[in-house]
Design an enzyme around this catalytic site. Structure first.
Site, PDB file in Angstrom:
ATOM      1  N   ILE A  22     -29.890   2.366  -1.333  1.00 58.22           N
ATOM      2  CA  ILE A  22     -29.876   2.796   0.074  1.00 58.22           C
ATOM      3  C   ILE A  22     -28.641   3.656   0.329  1.00 58.22           C
ATOM      4  O   ILE A  22     -28.721   4.694   0.998  1.00 58.22           O
ATOM      5  CB  ILE A  22     -29.933   1.576   1.019  1.00 58.22           C
TER       6      ILE A  22
ATOM      7  N   ASP B 146     -17.340   2.855  -4.724  1.00 53.25           N
ATOM      8  CA  ASP B 146     -18.406   2.120  -5.432  1.00 53.25           C
ATOM      9  C   ASP B 146     -17.918   1.825  -6.843  1.00 53.25           C
ATOM     10  O   ASP B 146     -17.513   2.751  -7.557  1.00 53.25           O
ATOM     11  CB  ASP B 146     -19.698   2.969  -5.468  1.00 53.25           C
TER      12      ASP B 146
ATOM     13  N   GLY C  47     -24.631   0.491  -8.866  1.00 57.12           N
ATOM     14  CA  GLY C  47     -24.935   1.857  -8.437  1.00 57.12           C
ATOM     15  C   GLY C  47     -24.897   2.851  -9.587  1.00 57.12           C
ATOM     16  O   GLY C  47     -24.604   2.492 -10.733  1.00 57.12           O
TER      17      GLY C  47
ATOM     18  N   SER D 125     -29.323  -7.600   6.847  1.00 55.81           N
ATOM     19  CA  SER D 125     -30.642  -7.764   6.223  1.00 55.81           C
ATOM     20  C   SER D 125     -31.541  -8.636   7.068  1.00 55.81           C
ATOM     21  O   SER D 125     -31.074  -9.534   7.791  1.00 55.81           O
ATOM     22  CB  SER D 125     -30.450  -8.422   4.855  1.00 55.81           C
TER      23      SER D 125
ATOM     24  N   TYR E  74     -27.814 -15.400  -0.146  1.00 48.46           N
ATOM     25  CA  TYR E  74     -27.707 -13.978   0.185  1.00 48.46           C
ATOM     26  C   TYR E  74     -27.764 -13.779   1.706  1.00 48.46           C
ATOM     27  O   TYR E  74     -26.889 -13.128   2.295  1.00 48.46           O
ATOM     28  CB  TYR E  74     -28.828 -13.188  -0.508  1.00 48.46           C
TER      29      TYR E  74
ATOM     30  N   LYS F 299     -24.814 -12.517   4.631  1.00 45.52           N
ATOM     31  CA  LYS F 299     -25.029 -11.460   5.641  1.00 45.52           C
ATOM     32  C   LYS F 299     -24.743 -12.006   7.038  1.00 45.52           C
ATOM     33  O   LYS F 299     -24.140 -11.331   7.880  1.00 45.52           O
ATOM     34  CB  LYS F 299     -26.468 -10.936   5.540  1.00 45.52           C
TER      35      LYS F 299
ATOM     36  N   PHE G 283     -35.246  -4.368   6.941  1.00 43.17           N
ATOM     37  CA  PHE G 283     -36.371  -5.147   6.437  1.00 43.17           C
ATOM     38  C   PHE G 283     -36.628  -4.636   5.011  1.00 43.17           C
ATOM     39  O   PHE G 283     -35.687  -4.432   4.276  1.00 43.17           O
ATOM     40  CB  PHE G 283     -37.535  -5.105   7.434  1.00 43.17           C
ATOM     41  N   ASN G 284     -37.858  -4.417   4.571  1.00 49.20           N
ATOM     42  CA  ASN G 284     -38.049  -4.088   3.144  1.00 49.20           C
ATOM     43  C   ASN G 284     -37.962  -2.586   2.898  1.00 49.20           C
ATOM     44  O   ASN G 284     -38.926  -1.851   3.157  1.00 49.20           O
ATOM     45  CB  ASN G 284     -39.396  -4.629   2.672  1.00 49.20           C
TER      46      ASN G 284
ATOM     47  N   PHE H  54     -47.071 -13.031  -6.459  1.00 47.92           N
ATOM     48  CA  PHE H  54     -46.381 -14.326  -6.420  1.00 47.92           C
ATOM     49  C   PHE H  54     -46.897 -15.204  -5.284  1.00 47.92           C
ATOM     50  O   PHE H  54     -46.369 -15.164  -4.172  1.00 47.92           O
ATOM     51  CB  PHE H  54     -44.867 -14.116  -6.242  1.00 47.92           C
TER      52      PHE H  54
ATOM     53  N   GLY I   1     -37.997 -19.148  -2.672  1.00 47.10           N
ATOM     54  CA  GLY I   1     -37.202 -18.483  -1.634  1.00 47.10           C
ATOM     55  C   GLY I   1     -37.929 -17.428  -0.822  1.00 47.10           C
ATOM     56  O   GLY I   1     -37.317 -16.785   0.035  1.00 47.10           O
TER      57      GLY I   1
END
Ligand code: UFG
Length: 331
Positions: free
Chosen positions: A12, A31, A36, A116, A138, A142, A166-167, A205, A281
């Site tokens: 991103i 970074d 990355g 997130s 995770y 956040k 989101f995704n 899944f 999860g």
């Protein structure tokens, strides 16, 4: 405006860097290239500093005069966060705190944070005012950073937007930017790999979730739309906008089977699909309410699921080794 983009060589982050450059912003990347890719930042200056290394981060703020920080420097694998939470708290929480401290003590008071959807847990039409209930470490890292931002805002006047992605999916093929995770876990690149014959097929899944077809529902949003939102959030804060969290999604949910069906249609390629056990999860449903992004930033997603699939397909087709064998471009 000169912006420090932490995590700017990631999936991103690299799209954020390209979008900011295209709109005339000065950009410097921080970074350490742990996940990355140097190639992905083009000719933008990059500093291989760890975000939680205060003296080095502080030195960077001394060397450049930044106006704002965009912080995307997080580890983001849900499964790994459960097996190695220390890595996540050290990097995601400590790193963000170090960056915020260095920014404030250098007179930089504008901070865009990559949060997130994982802060919500399981939710249909999640709104920013809803109770946060992350179900993995995770998501908890956040949420902790969001709480820190709120406290720093109240006490020290740090202006911030926490963008709750989101995704994220898709690519920017014209700029040779795409998704190259090692290992790749995300649904759309896994589908694309299967289409290109680079895997035996796609594993679904779990088929007994509380959804119409039994597979998980997610809200997919194009990475270029996400990138644009960072620029709009910077402008919004500069114009006196109110600090707080903002969801970035499409507002629409698609099940895993619907994404697979859409991909077969968009690219017109078939591939084997196998039904396996649930992945630990995974929430049943996670979809955004995006009214706040529309009202405050004037942002709305310009690309749909078909664009995400097609752009991801093009990038993976043209980059069989991801960023593996690339020279630095002249961007
Ligand atoms: N899925 C499969 N097969 C695969 C890969 C994924 O069936 O090979 C399913 C998953 O079980 C899930 C959906 O496809 O139901 C989407 O999975 P992704 O791995 O693409 O994305 P996630 O929803 O797990 O992850 C995203 C972000 C994370 C964030 C999380 C919050 O990538 O950073 O949402 O829930 F933490």
């Amino acid at each position: 405006m000169r912006v420090l983009v932490a995590g700017g060589a990631g999936y991103i982050g690299s799209h954020v860097v390209a979008d900011l450059k295209e709109h005339g912003f000065g950009v410097v990347v921080l970074d350490n290239l742990s996940t990355g890719h140097q190639w992905a930042v083009g000719r933008v200056p990059i500093h291989g500093v760890r975000t939680n290394d205060y003296p080095m981060v502080k030195a960077l703020f001394r060397n450049y005069k930044f106006d704002a920080v965009v912080d995307l420097a997080s580890y983001s694998q849900v499964g790994e966060s459960a097996s190695d939470p220390m890595k996540y708290y050290q990097n995601n929480v400590e790193g963000a705190r170090t960056l915020m401290d260095a920014a404030l003590s250098s007179g930089v008071d504008t901070y865009i944070y990559s949060s997130s959807a994982a802060v919500y847990g399981n939710q249909m039409s999640a709104r920013e005012v809803d109770r946060l209930d992350p179900i993995n470490p995770y998501g908890r890292t956040k949420r902790q950073v969001e709480e820190m931002l709120e406290d720093y805002h109240a006490a020290y006047g740090l202006k911030y937007i926490a963008l709750r992605y989101f995704n994220a999916a898709g690519a920017w093929p014209e700029k040779s930017l795409g998704e190259d995770h090692q290992p790749e876990t995300h649904l759309i690149p896994k589908i694309v790999d299967a289409m290109l014959g680079r895997s035996d097929g796609v594993k679904v899944f779990g088929t007994n979730y509380k959804t119409l077809d039994g597979t998980c529902i997610r809200d997919y949003v194009h990475v270029r739309d996400i990138a644009a939102a960072h620029r709009m959030a910077l402008q919004y804060l500069q114009d006196g906008g109110k600090s707080g969290p903002i969801n970035l999604g499409s507002g629409k949910g698609y099940s895993v089977l619907e994404v697979i069906k859409a991909a077969k249609f968009v690219v017109d390629r078939d591939f084997p699909v196998e039904y396996v056990d649930r992945r630990p999860g995974d929430p049943d449903v996670l979809v955004a309410n995006i009214e706040k992004a529309k009202e405050t930033l004037g942002w709305r997603p310009e690309r749909n699921l078909s664009h995400m699939i097609w752009d991801a397909y093009q990038w993976h087709r043209d980059h069989p080794d991801g960023y593996g064998d690339k020279r630095r471009p002249g961007r």
